[in-house]
Design a protein around this motif. Structure first.
Motif, PDB file in Angstrom:
ATOM      1  N   TRP A  42       0.830  -1.198   0.000  1.00 49.65           N
ATOM      2  CA  TRP A  42       0.000   0.000   0.000  1.00 49.65           C
ATOM      3  C   TRP A  42       0.869   1.254   0.000  1.00 49.65           C
ATOM      4  O   TRP A  42       0.600   2.219  -0.712  1.00 49.65           O
ATOM      5  N   MET A  43       1.950   1.230   0.799  1.00 48.65           N
ATOM      6  CA  MET A  43       2.872   2.361   0.830  1.00 48.65           C
ATOM      7  C   MET A  43       3.502   2.573  -0.554  1.00 48.65           C
ATOM      8  O   MET A  43       3.649   3.716  -0.996  1.00 48.65           O
ATOM      9  N   GLN A  44       3.860   1.489  -1.224  1.00 48.04           N
ATOM     10  CA  GLN A  44       4.403   1.583  -2.581  1.00 48.04           C
ATOM     11  C   GLN A  44       3.385   2.235  -3.514  1.00 48.04           C
ATOM     12  O   GLN A  44       3.745   3.064  -4.354  1.00 48.04           O
ATOM     13  N   ASN A  45       2.111   1.849  -3.379  1.00 47.13           N
ATOM     14  CA  ASN A  45       1.066   2.412  -4.234  1.00 47.13           C
ATOM     15  C   ASN A  45       0.885   3.907  -4.006  1.00 47.13           C
ATOM     16  O   ASN A  45       0.690   4.660  -4.956  1.00 47.13           O
ATOM     17  N   VAL A  46       0.918   4.340  -2.749  1.00 50.54           N
ATOM     18  CA  VAL A  46       0.804   5.768  -2.456  1.00 50.54           C
ATOM     19  C   VAL A  46       1.963   6.521  -3.119  1.00 50.54           C
ATOM     20  O   VAL A  46       1.759   7.548  -3.776  1.00 50.54           O
ATOM     21  N   SER A  47       3.154   5.991  -2.988  1.00 51.64           N
ATOM     22  CA  SER A  47       4.343   6.622  -3.576  1.00 51.64           C
ATOM     23  C   SER A  47       4.257   6.664  -5.104  1.00 51.64           C
ATOM     24  O   SER A  47       4.555   7.683  -5.726  1.00 51.64           O
ATOM     25  N   SER A  48       3.828   5.584  -5.717  1.00 48.72           N
ATOM     26  CA  SER A  48       3.694   5.530  -7.182  1.00 48.72           C
ATOM     27  C   SER A  48       2.643   6.514  -7.674  1.00 48.72           C
ATOM     28  O   SER A  48       2.829   7.173  -8.694  1.00 48.72           O
ATOM     29  N   HIS A  49       1.536   6.595  -6.937  1.00 46.50           N
ATOM     30  CA  HIS A  49       0.467   7.527  -7.308  1.00 46.50           C
ATOM     31  C   HIS A  49       0.964   8.975  -7.231  1.00 46.50           C
ATOM     32  O   HIS A  49       0.663   9.790  -8.102  1.00 46.50           O
ATOM     33  N   ALA A  50       1.745   9.282  -6.210  1.00 48.01           N
ATOM     34  CA  ALA A  50       2.307  10.631  -6.076  1.00 48.01           C
ATOM     35  C   ALA A  50       3.225  10.935  -7.253  1.00 48.01           C
ATOM     36  O   ALA A  50       3.126  12.010  -7.867  1.00 48.01           O
ATOM     37  N   ALA A  51       4.097  10.014  -7.588  1.00 44.23           N
ATOM     38  CA  ALA A  51       5.031  10.222  -8.703  1.00 44.23           C
ATOM     39  C   ALA A  51       4.281  10.401 -10.014  1.00 44.23           C
ATOM     40  O   ALA A  51       4.631  11.276 -10.822  1.00 44.23           O
ATOM     41  N   ALA A  52       3.237   9.614 -10.222  1.00 46.66           N
ATOM     42  CA  ALA A  52       2.450   9.711 -11.452  1.00 46.66           C
ATOM     43  C   ALA A  52       1.723  11.048 -11.555  1.00 46.66           C
ATOM     44  O   ALA A  52       1.369  11.482 -12.656  1.00 46.66           O
ATOM     45  N   ASN A  53       1.510  11.711 -10.426  1.00 49.25           N
ATOM     46  CA  ASN A  53       0.825  13.005 -10.399  1.00 49.25           C
ATOM     47  C   ASN A  53       1.794  14.166 -10.206  1.00 49.25           C
ATOM     48  O   ASN A  53       1.397  15.244  -9.768  1.00 49.25           O
ATOM     49  N   ASN A  54       3.065  13.931 -10.518  1.00 43.78           N
ATOM     50  CA  ASN A  54       4.098  14.968 -10.465  1.00 43.78           C
ATOM     51  C   ASN A  54       4.207  15.617  -9.087  1.00 43.78           C
ATOM     52  O   ASN A  54       4.392  16.821  -8.965  1.00 43.78           O
ATOM     53  N   ILE A  55       4.069  14.780  -8.058  1.00 40.90           N
ATOM     54  CA  ILE A  55       4.207  15.253  -6.690  1.00 40.90           C
ATOM     55  C   ILE A  55       5.559  14.778  -6.168  1.00 40.90           C
ATOM     56  O   ILE A  55       5.872  13.594  -6.228  1.00 40.90           O
ATOM     57  N   ASN A  56       6.353  15.704  -5.685  1.00 35.68           N
ATOM     58  CA  ASN A  56       7.649  15.390  -5.109  1.00 35.68           C
ATOM     59  C   ASN A  56       7.410  14.924  -3.676  1.00 35.68           C
ATOM     60  O   ASN A  56       7.325  15.721  -2.757  1.00 35.68           O
ATOM     61  N   ALA A  57       7.272  13.608  -3.517  1.00 28.12           N
ATOM     62  CA  ALA A  57       6.958  13.043  -2.204  1.00 28.12           C
ATOM     63  C   ALA A  57       8.215  12.493  -1.551  1.00 28.12           C
ATOM     64  O   ALA A  57       9.007  11.802  -2.186  1.00 28.12           O
ATOM     65  N   ASP A  58       8.384  12.842  -0.311  1.00 23.11           N
ATOM     66  CA  ASP A  58       9.477  12.319   0.508  1.00 23.11           C
ATOM     67  C   ASP A  58       8.806  11.581   1.657  1.00 23.11           C
ATOM     68  O   ASP A  58       7.976  12.153   2.365  1.00 23.11           O
ATOM     69  N   SER A  59       9.144  10.306   1.824  1.00 20.77           N
ATOM     70  CA  SER A  59       8.462   9.490   2.823  1.00 20.77           C
ATOM     71  C   SER A  59       9.435   8.874   3.800  1.00 20.77           C
ATOM     72  O   SER A  59      10.567   8.541   3.446  1.00 20.77           O
ATOM     73  N   ILE A  60       8.952   8.717   5.022  1.00 20.07           N
ATOM     74  CA  ILE A  60       9.698   8.041   6.069  1.00 20.07           C
ATOM     75  C   ILE A  60       8.709   7.135   6.799  1.00 20.07           C
ATOM     76  O   ILE A  60       7.559   7.509   7.008  1.00 20.07           O
ATOM     77  N   ALA A  61       9.165   5.947   7.133  1.00 28.85           N
ATOM     78  CA  ALA A  61       8.342   5.025   7.919  1.00 28.85           C
ATOM     79  C   ALA A  61       8.973   4.911   9.298  1.00 28.85           C
ATOM     80  O   ALA A  61      10.172   4.642   9.419  1.00 28.85           O
ATOM     81  N   ILE A  62       8.171   5.141  10.318  1.00 28.90           N
ATOM     82  CA  ILE A  62       8.636   5.022  11.692  1.00 28.90           C
ATOM     83  C   ILE A  62       7.887   3.842  12.310  1.00 28.90           C
ATOM     84  O   ILE A  62       6.671   3.878  12.470  1.00 28.90           O
ATOM     85  N   ILE A  63       8.643   2.804  12.579  1.00 29.16           N
ATOM     86  CA  ILE A  63       8.082   1.585  13.145  1.00 29.16           C
ATOM     87  C   ILE A  63       8.150   1.727  14.666  1.00 29.16           C
ATOM     88  O   ILE A  63       9.221   1.913  15.232  1.00 29.16           O
ATOM     89  N   ILE A  64       6.998   1.648  15.303  1.00 31.45           N
ATOM     90  CA  ILE A  64       6.924   1.805  16.756  1.00 31.45           C
ATOM     91  C   ILE A  64       6.764   0.420  17.382  1.00 31.45           C
ATOM     92  O   ILE A  64       5.843  -0.321  17.044  1.00 31.45           O
TER      93      ILE A  64
END
Length: 186
Positions: A42-64
Motif C-alpha cells: 500500500w505504501m508503494q502504491n501511495v508513492s507511485s500515485h504521487a510520482a504519477a501526479n508529479n508530486i515530489n513526495a518524501d516518505s519516512i516510515a517510523i516503526i513503533i
C-alpha cells in the motif's frame, strides 16, 4: 485506494508540489506477521500515485515497538521486515522503541511530533499516516485531556492525518480521533 489521500491536497503552484509523508506504524506481532506485506504494498502504491501526479513526495516510515518480548530471534525477524520495507519502498525506515510499561500510542505520537515533524520540509504538505491494530491505543491510561493535548499537537504539525486500523481491537472512534476530516473522503 490511494487516490483520495493525494487528491485532497490543493497546491497553489502546480509546478511545485511537495509532499512529506510520515508513516507511523505500530508494529505489534500481529501486524508484523499478518499485515506487513499488505502495508508495504500500500505504501508503494501511495508513492507511485504521487510520482504519477508529479508530486515530489518524501516518505519516512517510523516503526513503533512497545514493551514486549524482544528475543534475538524476534529482533532478527523485525530486522528482516524492516529491510524488506526499505528495499521495496526505497523509504527511510526507522524503528523506535517505547519500552516503559506506561507508554502507549499517544506517547509515540508525541515523540514523532517532537522529533521528526520539525525535520520535514518547510514548503511541503505534511501528512501523517498511522497504521495500527489498536492494541496500544485501546490500552492507554491517559485522560481525555491528555489525549486531546497530544492530538492537538499532532494536528498542528501535520496538514493531514490519516488513520488505518486493522483487526478486532480497532473502533471507529479511535481511528477518527487520529484522522483529519475531509468532505467526501472516508
Amino acid at each position: 485506494d490511494t487516490a483520495p489521500i493525494l487528491n485532497e491536497f490543493k497546491f497553489q503552484n502546480p509546478a511545485k508540489k511537495f509532499l512529506d509523508v510520515v508513516y507511523f506504524i505500530e508494529a505489534s506481532e500481529n501486524i508484523l506477521a499478518y499485515h506487513w506485506t499488505a502495508i508495504t504494498e500500500w505504501m508503494q502504491n501511495v508513492s507511485s500515485h504521487a510520482a504519477a501526479n508529479n508530486i515530489n513526495a518524501d516518505s519516512i516510515a517510523i516503526i513503533i515497538r512497545f514493551k514486549s518480548y524482544n528475543s534475538d530471534q524476534f529482533k532478527n525477524f523485525l530486522n528482516r521486515k524492516v529491510d524488506e520495507m526499505k528495499h521495496k519502498t526505497g523509504f527511510t525506515v526507522l524503528v523506535e522503541y517505547m519500552t516503559d510499561d506506561s507508554k502507549d500510542s499517544y506517547d509515540a505520537l508525541e515523540f514523532v511530533c517532537d522529533t521528526y515533524a520539525p525535520e520535514l520540509r518547510y514548503n511541503a504538505k505534511k501528512v501523517l499516516i498511522s497504521l495500527t491494530d489498536g492494541l496500544y491505543r485501546t490500552r492507554s491510561q491517559k485522560s481525555a485531556i491528555q489525549k486531546a493535548t497530544i492530538m492537538n499537537k499532532a494536528h498542528s504539525k501535520f496538514d493531514a492525518m490519516i488513520a488505518v486500523g486493522y483487526g478486532s481491537n480497532m473502533n471507529e472512534r479511535e481511528v477518527s480521533n487520529w484522522s483529519t476530516s475531509y468532505p467526501g473522503v472516508d
